[in-house]
Design a protein around this motif. Sequence first.
Motif, short mmCIF file in Angstrom:
data_model
loop_
_atom_site.label_atom_id
_atom_site.label_comp_id
_atom_site.label_asym_id
_atom_site.label_seq_id
_atom_site.Cartn_x
_atom_site.Cartn_y
_atom_site.Cartn_z
N LYS A 11 0.85 -1.18 0.00
CA LYS A 11 0.00 0.00 0.00
C LYS A 11 0.89 1.24 0.00
CE LYS A 11 -4.42 1.27 1.83
NZ LYS A 11 -5.42 1.15 2.87
N ILE A 12 0.49 2.27 -0.73
CA ILE A 12 1.27 3.51 -0.75
C ILE A 12 0.33 4.68 -0.43
CG2 ILE A 12 2.85 4.97 -2.07
CD1 ILE A 12 3.39 2.70 -3.95
N PHE A 13 0.72 5.49 0.52
CA PHE A 13 -0.07 6.66 0.92
C PHE A 13 0.60 7.91 0.35
CE2 PHE A 13 -0.68 3.43 4.11
CZ PHE A 13 -2.05 3.45 4.32
N ASP A 14 -0.20 8.77 -0.27
CA ASP A 14 0.33 10.02 -0.80
C ASP A 14 0.13 11.12 0.25
OD1 ASP A 14 1.23 12.10 -2.32
OD2 ASP A 14 -0.07 11.68 -4.04
N LEU A 15 1.22 11.63 0.76
CA LEU A 15 1.16 12.60 1.86
C LEU A 15 1.37 14.04 1.36
CD1 LEU A 15 3.22 10.52 4.46
CD2 LEU A 15 0.75 10.42 3.97
N LEU A 28 -2.62 7.32 8.34
CA LEU A 28 -1.57 6.47 8.92
C LEU A 28 -1.92 6.09 10.36
CD1 LEU A 28 1.64 8.38 7.70
CD2 LEU A 28 0.32 6.60 6.50
N GLU A 29 -1.54 4.87 10.75
CA GLU A 29 -1.76 4.45 12.15
C GLU A 29 -0.66 5.02 13.02
OE1 GLU A 29 -2.28 0.22 13.03
OE2 GLU A 29 -3.11 0.04 11.01
N GLU A 30 -1.05 5.57 14.16
CA GLU A 30 -0.04 6.10 15.09
C GLU A 30 0.83 4.94 15.60
OE1 GLU A 30 -1.57 8.59 18.20
OE2 GLU A 30 0.45 9.15 18.86
N TYR A 39 7.36 7.12 11.37
CA TYR A 39 6.18 6.93 12.21
C TYR A 39 5.34 8.19 12.21
CZ TYR A 39 8.82 2.99 14.09
OH TYR A 39 9.53 1.82 14.22
N CYS A 40 4.05 8.00 12.33
CA CYS A 40 3.14 9.13 12.50
C CYS A 40 2.79 9.24 13.97
CB CYS A 40 1.88 8.87 11.66
SG CYS A 40 0.61 10.13 11.87
N ILE A 41 2.82 10.46 14.49
CA ILE A 41 2.41 10.67 15.89
C ILE A 41 1.31 11.75 15.94
CG2 ILE A 41 4.65 9.98 16.84
CD1 ILE A 41 5.25 12.97 17.34
N ARG A 42 0.53 11.69 17.02
CA ARG A 42 -0.58 12.65 17.18
C ARG A 42 -0.52 13.28 18.56
NH1 ARG A 42 -3.11 8.38 14.17
NH2 ARG A 42 -3.21 9.22 12.06
N PRO A 43 0.48 14.14 18.80
CA PRO A 43 0.58 14.76 20.13
C PRO A 43 -0.56 15.76 20.34
CG PRO A 43 2.16 15.75 18.61
CD PRO A 43 1.51 14.62 17.87
N GLN A 44 -0.94 15.95 21.58
CA GLN A 44 -1.92 17.00 21.90
C GLN A 44 -1.26 18.35 21.76
OE1 GLN A 44 -3.33 15.57 25.87
NE2 GLN A 44 -5.30 15.74 24.81
N TYR A 45 -2.06 19.39 21.52
CA TYR A 45 -1.46 20.71 21.57
C TYR A 45 -2.32 21.65 22.38
CZ TYR A 45 -4.08 20.88 17.09
OH TYR A 45 -5.02 20.76 16.10
N ASP A 46 -1.61 22.68 22.85
CA ASP A 46 -2.17 23.59 23.82
C ASP A 46 -2.12 24.96 23.14
OD1 ASP A 46 -2.88 24.81 26.14
OD2 ASP A 46 -0.84 24.81 26.99
N ILE A 73 9.77 11.33 11.60
CA ILE A 73 8.58 11.49 12.45
C ILE A 73 7.61 12.48 11.82
CG2 ILE A 73 7.74 12.23 14.73
CD1 ILE A 73 9.32 9.61 14.81
N LEU A 74 6.40 12.01 11.55
CA LEU A 74 5.38 12.82 10.89
C LEU A 74 4.30 13.19 11.91
CD1 LEU A 74 5.10 10.59 7.69
CD2 LEU A 74 6.60 12.57 8.08
#
Lengths: 216, 216
Positions: free
Chosen positions: A5-9, A186-188, A80-87, A109-110
């Motif tokens: 599988k290929i994801f276009d970012l 993407l999965e985290e 890797y994809c990450i989803r940090p919280q933001y303030d 890191i994305l």
Amino acid sequence: MEPKKIFDLSVEIKTNMPCWPTNPLVRVDPIGLLARDGYTVEKYESVTHTGTHIDAPYHMIDNGTTVDRIPLTQLAGPGYCIRPQYDGDEIHADALKKIWKREYDGKIILVNTGWDKKRGYTKEFQYEFPGFSYDAVDFLLEHKPKVLGIDTLGIDPYSHADFGVHKALLAKNMAFIEDLTNLDLLEEGKEYFVVALPLKLYGASGSMARVIAMEF
Amino acid sequence: MEPKKIFDLSVEIKTNMPCWPTNPLVRVDPIGLLARDGYTVEKYESVTHTGTHIDAPYHMIDNGTTVDRIPLTQLAGPGYCIRPQYDGDEIHADALKKIWKREYDGKIILVNTGWDKKRGYTKEFQYEFPGFSYDAVDFLLEHKPKVLGIDTLGIDPYSHADFGVHKALLAKNMAFIEDLTNLDLLEEGKEYFVVALPLKLYGASGSMARVIAMEF
């Protein structure tokens, strides 16, 4: 070895698309048309930091590495994809600490903020996007991602008029991808093979790029 | 999964570099300079078929696929470098038959003529480069490479004023990479993982691209 599988970012690049608020707009103008000229060809015009693009150290560092000299080993590899919280408009070191895993160290890191879904000529999209806080710099330098990517117009929020995060990271020879899209697909925490390819623009501070993530 | 080795198959893009003889020249002009403005940024200007670039079917086919719609599965995958002989400025079907292996079918095929070493504003580099002969088209269509690449300015030699090879292959939804370099560094017949990424130029007939080959 075929990718499963290929994801276009990468965002689509088109005339007058929203980009960094103070930059000249993109133009893609046909200068040859099949029915008239026998072939279709366009003239392309933009600044080098437009759409999904890579910032090279030379963007803000005296004698920094130019985009054509970023080693390909930095631009292709496990990511890797990450989803940090933001303030507010800042992703703080604490938010990174909370989700960081050992395997992220030294990798691509994305950062998925979801901001790409707001694309448009709005005050919100262009001026209020999240980026890293000053206190995130030490954390990032310690864990040395090969390349950082984010789905906003900048790795610094627009409110950082001094581009402090840019400068601190570029000074350590990091490169960034800005204005990514589709990171929500993407999965985290899952490893992908990421390839982020800027044009080989001789001596330039950055370049429009195509970025993909593959699953094998 | 770290690549053991990465080959850069893309030419440097710079102001006034040689490209297709009748095309407007490339310009990369600084419009922000670190010492003056606090950051360096350039304005980039070229036709979409400049330097290492990809031709999409829309380049010469009515309603053909545009470069942003070429499936990524065509642009990333196993690829091979071949070194067919040529006769005058044409690579004939016979020369391909002589060296073709079954594993090449359906893969990315990069054709090394050595012409990239002649780069310059010379009659030889710009007008006498080799490309495929008309009789090579049937052979290629039968073996359906996903993408073809060549280290000259065109997949047709310049002498084919009708672009017959372009049109026959693009009509079958093939895409090409033109103006590659460094193919001499690849072993003939060895499998590489090739990634050829054009910019995602909405509705365009082609795009400048970065092309790499990886060994794992």
